[in-house]
Design an enzyme around this catalytic site. Structure first.
Site, PDB file in Angstrom:
ATOM      1  N   LYS A  35       0.846  -1.204   0.000  1.00  0.00           N
ATOM      2  CA  LYS A  35       0.000   0.000   0.000  1.00  0.00           C
ATOM      3  C   LYS A  35       0.880   1.253   0.000  1.00  0.00           C
ATOM      4  O   LYS A  35       2.096   1.168   0.238  1.00  0.00           O
ATOM      5  CB  LYS A  35      -0.907  -0.017   1.232  1.00  0.00           C
ATOM      6  CG  LYS A  35      -0.152   0.020   2.550  1.00  0.00           C
ATOM      7  CD  LYS A  35      -1.073  -0.212   3.735  1.00  0.00           C
ATOM      8  CE  LYS A  35      -0.282  -0.249   5.023  1.00  0.00           C
ATOM      9  NZ  LYS A  35      -1.122  -0.621   6.176  1.00  0.00           N
ATOM     10  N   ARG A 130     -10.914   0.425  14.589  1.00  0.00           N
ATOM     11  CA  ARG A 130     -11.020   1.236  13.374  1.00  0.00           C
ATOM     12  C   ARG A 130     -12.026   0.539  12.444  1.00  0.00           C
ATOM     13  O   ARG A 130     -13.137   1.000  12.286  1.00  0.00           O
ATOM     14  CB  ARG A 130      -9.659   1.379  12.677  1.00  0.00           C
ATOM     15  CG  ARG A 130      -8.625   2.142  13.502  1.00  0.00           C
ATOM     16  CD  ARG A 130      -7.374   2.453  12.697  1.00  0.00           C
ATOM     17  NE  ARG A 130      -6.888   1.277  11.978  1.00  0.00           N
ATOM     18  CZ  ARG A 130      -5.692   1.193  11.404  1.00  0.00           C
ATOM     19  NH1 ARG A 130      -4.854   2.224  11.456  1.00  0.00           N
ATOM     20  NH2 ARG A 130      -5.323   0.099  10.777  1.00  0.00           N
ATOM     21  N   TYR A 253      18.055  28.645   9.853  1.00  0.00           N
ATOM     22  CA  TYR A 253      16.856  29.364  10.305  1.00  0.00           C
ATOM     23  C   TYR A 253      16.690  29.257  11.816  1.00  0.00           C
ATOM     24  O   TYR A 253      16.900  28.185  12.398  1.00  0.00           O
ATOM     25  CB  TYR A 253      15.608  28.765   9.647  1.00  0.00           C
ATOM     26  CG  TYR A 253      15.450  29.111   8.191  1.00  0.00           C
ATOM     27  CD1 TYR A 253      15.256  30.427   7.774  1.00  0.00           C
ATOM     28  CD2 TYR A 253      15.465  28.108   7.225  1.00  0.00           C
ATOM     29  CE1 TYR A 253      15.085  30.733   6.429  1.00  0.00           C
ATOM     30  CE2 TYR A 253      15.292  28.403   5.881  1.00  0.00           C
ATOM     31  CZ  TYR A 253      15.102  29.714   5.496  1.00  0.00           C
ATOM     32  OH  TYR A 253      14.938  30.009   4.170  1.00  0.00           O
ATOM     33  N   MET A 301      14.140  23.755   3.566  1.00  0.00           N
ATOM     34  CA  MET A 301      13.403  23.111   2.480  1.00  0.00           C
ATOM     35  C   MET A 301      14.317  22.297   1.566  1.00  0.00           C
ATOM     36  O   MET A 301      13.987  21.185   1.164  1.00  0.00           O
ATOM     37  CB  MET A 301      12.658  24.173   1.663  1.00  0.00           C
ATOM     38  CG  MET A 301      11.760  23.579   0.590  1.00  0.00           C
ATOM     39  SD  MET A 301      10.975  24.832  -0.442  1.00  0.00           S
ATOM     40  CE  MET A 301       9.740  25.500   0.654  1.00  0.00           C
TER      41      MET A 301
HETATM   42  C1  PLP Z   1      -0.383  -1.784   6.705  1.00  0.00           C
HETATM   43  C2  PLP Z   1      -1.036  -3.060   7.062  1.00  0.00           C
HETATM   44  C3  PLP Z   1      -0.284  -4.217   7.272  1.00  0.00           C
HETATM   45  C4  PLP Z   1       1.223  -4.217   7.292  1.00  0.00           C
HETATM   46  O1  PLP Z   1       1.676  -3.589   8.470  1.00  0.00           O
HETATM   47  P1  PLP Z   1       3.266  -3.529   8.816  1.00  0.00           P
HETATM   48  O2  PLP Z   1       3.312  -3.012  10.196  1.00  0.00           O
HETATM   49  O3  PLP Z   1       3.847  -2.586   7.820  1.00  0.00           O
HETATM   50  O4  PLP Z   1       3.773  -4.901   8.646  1.00  0.00           O
HETATM   51  C5  PLP Z   1      -0.953  -5.402   7.511  1.00  0.00           C
HETATM   52  N1  PLP Z   1      -2.314  -5.443   7.555  1.00  0.00           N
HETATM   53  C6  PLP Z   1      -3.070  -4.347   7.368  1.00  0.00           C
HETATM   54  C7  PLP Z   1      -4.547  -4.445   7.451  1.00  0.00           C
HETATM   55  C8  PLP Z   1      -2.472  -3.119   7.124  1.00  0.00           C
HETATM   56  O5  PLP Z   1      -3.219  -2.037   6.951  1.00  0.00           O
END
Ligand code: PLP
Length: 356
Positions: A35, A130, A253, A301
């Site tokens: 993802k 969630r 800065y 930046m």
């Molecule tokens: C992002 C995610 C993972 C992977 O999590 P990591 O901590 O990066 O291994 C697994 N399952 C779900 C549902 C996720 O959203």
């Protein structure tokens, strides 16, 4: 290439890290989590290096379609399922496995006109609060899914809120056990932390993400230092200018760093617009000319400044590693009060990327 900032991706490390996962969970199949554009690495750049995986898990339909268009024929798991009913024809066309976490999704799936039923992942809320159905509702949802012509196989899925700690596994596992009573179905529960550290959670499919990219799910590199994983991304730049401060003079800065005595400072062509965290304080580790030193003063930046005291030989053009094999992204993240996940995902589009 003009400006010297550059990210390199070690694809062999990616393959190596998948093997580490296989050794940690030998009986499970692996959803490689890609993802967020493969955690900032670029899905299109890296997926082939993971193509010995059993499936890819992600959550943007565009990324799923990209994998199909590039020729990936194996399973694709959509971690959050569909967001709107109008995505169902695409799930159908591209044969995507969907997570189901809410009643509205079940209704949408039930009413859809599909060419063939979809595999589904029924999400149990095991305490993250969630997504997912409460454990006590799983049985009735499961029954309902058995009766839907649009549903092929059903797998039970859950996601741990605190998989770094043993206690973070025990309670959710107990809830999942309760929910799954009397249900004959494969399970997929384990993220990277659970995959590495909690074999009891492995079941049929593990879902590692961060560990594939060579960083620690706990945020502490020490926790994975002996696991065999290797960082995939190295962010590099060069020294483009040198200043010699006198005692009492400041750099950058906000005049946030003040020299105690005469001090050589290197100016590095990398800043927050490249994805380096602006809040990284003085003391954040960095490698200059092969020598560990620290960031001093505010990250701006397009530039940041480093202490050249430990590396007096370093001149203009000296190589700088912001993170990679020597400077672990977890250590930079810890100094900046965040996690490696965020730094990877924030690599800026203006940074050129090469794969090794
Ligand atoms: C992002 C995610 C993972 C992977 O999590 P990591 O901590 O990066 O291994 C697994 N399952 C779900 C549902 C996720 O959203």
């Amino acid at each position: 290439m003009s400006r010297p900032v550059l990210a390199t991706l070690d694809l062999a490390a990616l393959g190596n890290n998948l093997q580490v996962v296989r050794r940690a969970a030998p009986a499970a199949k692996v959803w490689s989590v890609v993802k967020a554009n493969a955690y900032g690495h670029g899905l299109d750049r890296i997926w082939r290096a993971l193509s010995s995986t059993d499936g890819f898990a992600l959550l943007n339909i565009e990324e799923a379609i990209l994998l199909r268009e590039r020729g990936w024929k194996g399973p694709i798991l959509m971690l959050e399922g569909f967001f709107h009913a109008d995505e169902l024809p695409l799930f159908d066309k591209y044969r995507l496995t969907t997570s189901l976490h809410s009643n509205w999704q079940i209704k949408v799936l039930q009413d859809a006109h599909l060419q063939a039923p979809l595999d589904v992942y029924l999400k149990i809320n095991s305490g993250m609060n969630r997504l997912g159905f409460m454990p006590e509702h799983i049985h009735s949802v499961w029954q309902k899914l058995q009766g839907l012509t649009n549903v092929a196989t059903v797998t039970l899925m859950s996601h741990f809120a605190e998989a770094e700690r043993a206690e973070g596994i025990a309670r959710p596992l107990a809830r999942i056990e309760l929910a799954a009573e009397g249900i004959e179905a494969p399970r997929s529960l384990a993220n990277s932390a659970a995959t590495l550290w909690h074999p009891k959670s492995h079941f049929d499919w593990v879902r590692p993400g961060i560990v594939l990219y060579g960083a620690s799910p706990s945020g502490l590199w020490q926790d994975v230092a002996n696991s065999g994983i290797r960082p995939v991304m190295t962010l590099r730049s060069e020294i483009i200018a040198i200043q010699t401060l006198k005692a009492g003079e400041t750099v950058g800065y906000g005049c946030r760093y003040c020299a105690q005595g005469e001090q050589r400072i290197g100016v590095v062509a990398c800043g927050y617009a490249d994805g380096y965290p602006r809040i990284a304080p003085s003391g954040t580790p960095v490698l200059v000319d092969g020598v560990r030193t620290t960031v001093v003063g505010a990250v701006s930046m397009d530039m940041l400044t480093v202490d050249l005291t430990p590396c007096p030989q370093a001149g203009i053009g000296a190589p700088v590693e912001l993170w990679g094999n020597e400077i672990k992204i977890d250590d930079v993240a810890a100094a900046a009060g965040t996690v490696g996940y965020e730094l990877m995902c924030a690599l800026a589009p203006r940074v050129p990327v090469v794969t090794l």
